[in-house]
Design a protein around this motif. Structure first.
Motif, PDB file in Angstrom:
ATOM      1  N   GLU A  60       9.097   8.098   9.204  1.00  0.00           N
ATOM      2  CA  GLU A  60       9.779   8.609   7.829  1.00  0.00           C
ATOM      3  C   GLU A  60       9.331   7.975   6.594  1.00  0.00           C
ATOM      4  OE1 GLU A  60      13.942   8.839   8.846  1.00  0.00           O
ATOM      5  OE2 GLU A  60      13.791  10.694   9.879  1.00  0.00           O
ATOM      6  N   ARG A  61       9.426   6.443   6.849  1.00  0.00           N
ATOM      7  CA  ARG A  61       9.207   5.612   5.925  1.00  0.00           C
ATOM      8  C   ARG A  61       7.737   5.913   5.550  1.00  0.00           C
ATOM      9  NH1 ARG A  61      12.484   1.797   8.548  1.00  0.00           N
ATOM     10  NH2 ARG A  61      10.433   0.984   9.352  1.00  0.00           N
ATOM     11  N   ARG A  62       6.575   6.024   6.370  1.00  0.00           N
ATOM     12  CA  ARG A  62       5.362   5.914   6.139  1.00  0.00           C
ATOM     13  C   ARG A  62       5.058   7.307   5.314  1.00  0.00           C
ATOM     14  NH1 ARG A  62       3.494   5.914  11.093  1.00  0.00           N
ATOM     15  NH2 ARG A  62       3.489   8.100  11.287  1.00  0.00           N
ATOM     16  N   SER A  63       5.720   8.466   5.666  1.00  0.00           N
ATOM     17  CA  SER A  63       5.694   9.767   5.007  1.00  0.00           C
ATOM     18  C   SER A  63       6.103   9.445   3.657  1.00  0.00           C
ATOM     19  CB  SER A  63       6.537  10.678   5.626  1.00  0.00           C
ATOM     20  OG  SER A  63       6.368  12.051   4.942  1.00  0.00           O
ATOM     21  N   GLU A  64       7.175   8.695   3.433  1.00  0.00           N
ATOM     22  CA  GLU A  64       7.558   8.461   1.770  1.00  0.00           C
ATOM     23  C   GLU A  64       6.399   7.841   1.149  1.00  0.00           C
ATOM     24  OE1 GLU A  64      11.118   6.939   1.917  1.00  0.00           O
ATOM     25  OE2 GLU A  64      12.261   8.619   2.915  1.00  0.00           O
ATOM     26  N   ALA A  65       5.995   6.904   1.945  1.00  0.00           N
ATOM     27  CA  ALA A  65       5.048   5.780   1.209  1.00  0.00           C
ATOM     28  C   ALA A  65       3.664   6.800   0.747  1.00  0.00           C
ATOM     29  CB  ALA A  65       4.552   4.718   2.022  1.00  0.00           C
ATOM     30  N   GLU A  66       3.395   7.597   1.662  1.00  0.00           N
ATOM     31  CA  GLU A  66       2.227   8.464   1.649  1.00  0.00           C
ATOM     32  C   GLU A  66       2.431   9.401   0.157  1.00  0.00           C
ATOM     33  OE1 GLU A  66       0.471   8.599   6.030  1.00  0.00           O
ATOM     34  OE2 GLU A  66       1.623  10.252   5.332  1.00  0.00           O
ATOM     35  N   LYS A  67       3.359   9.711  -0.037  1.00  0.00           N
ATOM     36  CA  LYS A  67       3.616  10.697  -1.184  1.00  0.00           C
ATOM     37  C   LYS A  67       3.695   9.843  -2.508  1.00  0.00           C
ATOM     38  CE  LYS A  67       6.565  14.246   1.364  1.00  0.00           C
ATOM     39  NZ  LYS A  67       7.827  14.633   1.826  1.00  0.00           N
ATOM     40  N   ALA A  68       4.327   8.847  -2.228  1.00  0.00           N
ATOM     41  CA  ALA A  68       4.281   7.855  -3.466  1.00  0.00           C
ATOM     42  C   ALA A  68       2.991   7.315  -3.632  1.00  0.00           C
ATOM     43  CB  ALA A  68       5.141   6.505  -3.192  1.00  0.00           C
ATOM     44  N   GLY A  69       2.207   7.190  -2.586  1.00  0.00           N
ATOM     45  CA  GLY A  69       0.572   6.753  -2.769  1.00  0.00           C
ATOM     46  C   GLY A  69      -0.329   7.793  -3.344  1.00  0.00           C
ATOM     47  N   GLU A  70       0.036   8.950  -3.448  1.00  0.00           N
ATOM     48  CA  GLU A  70      -0.727   9.954  -4.112  1.00  0.00           C
ATOM     49  C   GLU A  70      -0.367   9.894  -5.587  1.00  0.00           C
ATOM     50  OE1 GLU A  70       0.674  13.631  -2.634  1.00  0.00           O
ATOM     51  OE2 GLU A  70      -0.060  13.499  -0.493  1.00  0.00           O
ATOM     52  N   LYS A  71       0.490   9.119  -6.108  1.00  0.00           N
ATOM     53  CA  LYS A  71       0.633   9.263  -7.445  1.00  0.00           C
ATOM     54  C   LYS A  71       0.381   7.919  -8.225  1.00  0.00           C
ATOM     55  CE  LYS A  71       5.129  11.913  -7.238  1.00  0.00           C
ATOM     56  NZ  LYS A  71       6.662  11.668  -7.413  1.00  0.00           N
ATOM     57  N   VAL A 128      -7.180  -3.670  -7.498  1.00  0.00           N
ATOM     58  CA  VAL A 128      -6.036  -4.565  -6.931  1.00  0.00           C
ATOM     59  C   VAL A 128      -5.166  -3.736  -5.797  1.00  0.00           C
ATOM     60  CG1 VAL A 128      -3.784  -5.484  -7.377  1.00  0.00           C
ATOM     61  CG2 VAL A 128      -5.474  -5.651  -8.974  1.00  0.00           C
ATOM     62  N   ARG A 129      -4.986  -4.168  -4.427  1.00  0.00           N
ATOM     63  CA  ARG A 129      -4.399  -3.439  -3.467  1.00  0.00           C
ATOM     64  C   ARG A 129      -2.891  -3.457  -3.419  1.00  0.00           C
ATOM     65  NH1 ARG A 129      -5.554  -5.648   2.350  1.00  0.00           N
ATOM     66  NH2 ARG A 129      -3.352  -5.661   2.598  1.00  0.00           N
ATOM     67  N   ILE A 130      -2.512  -2.272  -3.354  1.00  0.00           N
ATOM     68  CA  ILE A 130      -0.816  -2.218  -3.481  1.00  0.00           C
ATOM     69  C   ILE A 130      -0.576  -1.530  -2.020  1.00  0.00           C
ATOM     70  CG2 ILE A 130       1.197  -1.065  -4.377  1.00  0.00           C
ATOM     71  CD1 ILE A 130      -0.187  -2.920  -6.407  1.00  0.00           C
ATOM     72  N   ASP A 131       0.426  -2.532  -1.329  1.00  0.00           N
ATOM     73  CA  ASP A 131       0.918  -1.909   0.070  1.00  0.00           C
ATOM     74  C   ASP A 131       2.328  -1.411   0.055  1.00  0.00           C
ATOM     75  OD1 ASP A 131      -1.436  -3.169   1.179  1.00  0.00           O
ATOM     76  OD2 ASP A 131      -0.458  -4.804   2.358  1.00  0.00           O
ATOM     77  N   LEU A 132       2.318  -0.025  -0.049  1.00  0.00           N
ATOM     78  CA  LEU A 132       3.421   0.771  -0.061  1.00  0.00           C
ATOM     79  C   LEU A 132       4.208   0.779   1.143  1.00  0.00           C
ATOM     80  CD1 LEU A 132       2.027   3.594  -2.456  1.00  0.00           C
ATOM     81  CD2 LEU A 132       3.360   1.664  -3.071  1.00  0.00           C
ATOM     82  N   HIS A 133       3.578   0.429   2.207  1.00  0.00           N
ATOM     83  CA  HIS A 133       4.173   0.530   3.571  1.00  0.00           C
ATOM     84  C   HIS A 133       3.087  -0.199   4.324  1.00  0.00           C
ATOM     85  CE1 HIS A 133       4.779   2.061   7.635  1.00  0.00           C
ATOM     86  NE2 HIS A 133       5.960   2.347   7.534  1.00  0.00           N
ATOM     87  N   PRO A 134       3.416  -0.727   5.771  1.00  0.00           N
ATOM     88  CA  PRO A 134       2.597  -1.632   6.321  1.00  0.00           C
ATOM     89  C   PRO A 134       1.439  -0.619   6.986  1.00  0.00           C
ATOM     90  CG  PRO A 134       4.758  -1.962   7.313  1.00  0.00           C
ATOM     91  CD  PRO A 134       4.879  -0.959   6.326  1.00  0.00           C
ATOM     92  N   GLU A 135       1.493   0.481   6.666  1.00  0.00           N
ATOM     93  CA  GLU A 135       0.236   1.506   7.069  1.00  0.00           C
ATOM     94  C   GLU A 135      -0.104   2.131   6.208  1.00  0.00           C
ATOM     95  OE1 GLU A 135       1.342   3.579  10.903  1.00  0.00           O
ATOM     96  OE2 GLU A 135       3.140   2.228  11.030  1.00  0.00           O
ATOM     97  N   VAL A 136       0.290   1.860   4.700  1.00  0.00           N
ATOM     98  CA  VAL A 136      -0.062   2.622   3.655  1.00  0.00           C
ATOM     99  C   VAL A 136      -0.478   1.709   2.643  1.00  0.00           C
ATOM    100  CG1 VAL A 136       0.306   4.660   1.955  1.00  0.00           C
ATOM    101  CG2 VAL A 136       1.360   4.715   4.307  1.00  0.00           C
ATOM    102  N   SER A 137      -1.936   1.796   2.007  1.00  0.00           N
ATOM    103  CA  SER A 137      -2.334   0.922   1.124  1.00  0.00           C
ATOM    104  C   SER A 137      -3.110   1.925   0.008  1.00  0.00           C
ATOM    105  CB  SER A 137      -3.110  -0.091   1.510  1.00  0.00           C
ATOM    106  OG  SER A 137      -2.647  -0.845   2.580  1.00  0.00           O
ATOM    107  N   VAL A 138      -2.974   1.637  -1.109  1.00  0.00           N
ATOM    108  CA  VAL A 138      -3.640   2.028  -2.293  1.00  0.00           C
ATOM    109  C   VAL A 138      -4.260   1.171  -3.262  1.00  0.00           C
ATOM    110  CG1 VAL A 138      -2.104   4.249  -2.161  1.00  0.00           C
ATOM    111  CG2 VAL A 138      -1.726   2.334  -3.848  1.00  0.00           C
TER     112      VAL A 138
END
Length: 212
Positions: A60-71, A128-138
């Protein structure tokens, strides 16, 4: 120390993996931040009993991070800083600057999510790398410039540092061409008398400073 990972840790493993790490790393970082448990028999049973819930919460946290990552992915922040003619900053751009720059763009980022190997010390476009979740980086762009005009050029893809170097080289070549008719010099080579004049000027400045 053997530990059970409660989330993915880069270069170590993912949820449920039992790995061996240095005691200090476990005690000072992984255990207090609840990223892992000691891998004893009691904790292994506790983990297995809660594995399904932990994996669901992580998904669930990964899914939220992926949505935030799109922005957030690809966002460019402009940071105006004083710098020398060679592009070296008088200071540096650090994690806090990145966090503040993202906040100005309407994106709230925790400083722990900003991954920078070293502070930025030159003008230019920096990833610059931003880690929004341990499995989601942008990745975002830090546009570090001395002025808004310079930042705009960099946004358009102009390498300002390279442009500065080229202009400096052109000035040297033009100066050399205008001050010599010596056919033995290579194109762009500075005449000896110009170098001597420069040395004399530096010596004079040193004497004046010493007297002052």
């Amino acid at each position: 120390m053997d530990i059970i990972l409660l989330q993915r840790i880069e270069k170590l493993g993912t949820i449920g993996d039992v790995v061996t790490v240095k005691d200090g790393y476990a005690r000072n970082f992984l255990l207090p931040q609840k990223k892992a448990l000691r891998a004893n028999e009691a904790n292994k049973k506790v983990f297995e009993a809660n594995r399904e819930r932990l994996e669901k919460e992580n998904a669930e946290r990964r899914s939220e991070a992926e949505k935030a990552g799109e922005k957030v992915d690809g966002v460019e922040i402009i940071l105006i800083r004083a710098a020398s003619n060679t592009g070296q900053l008088y200071g540096s751009v650090n994690v806090r600057d990145i966090v503040n720059g993202m906040a100005d763009k309407g994106h709230e980022i925790d400083k722990k999510q900003v991954i920078m190997g070293n502070p930025i010390k030159t003008i230019g476009m920096h990833d610059v790398r931003i880690d929004l979740h341990p499995e989601v980086s942008v990745t975002i762009k830090a546009n570090v410039a001395r002025s808004d005009d310079e930042a705009e050029l960099q946004t358009q893809g102009v390498d300002v540092l390279a442009q500065m170097f080229e202009e400096e080289q052109r000035e040297i070549e033009e100066m050399a061409a205008a001050n010599t008719t010596d056919p033995t010099l290579e194109p762009g080579e500075i005449p000896a008398d110009m170098l001597e004049d420069s040395a004399d000027a530096e010596a004079s400045d040193s004497e004046e400073n010493a007297e002052g």
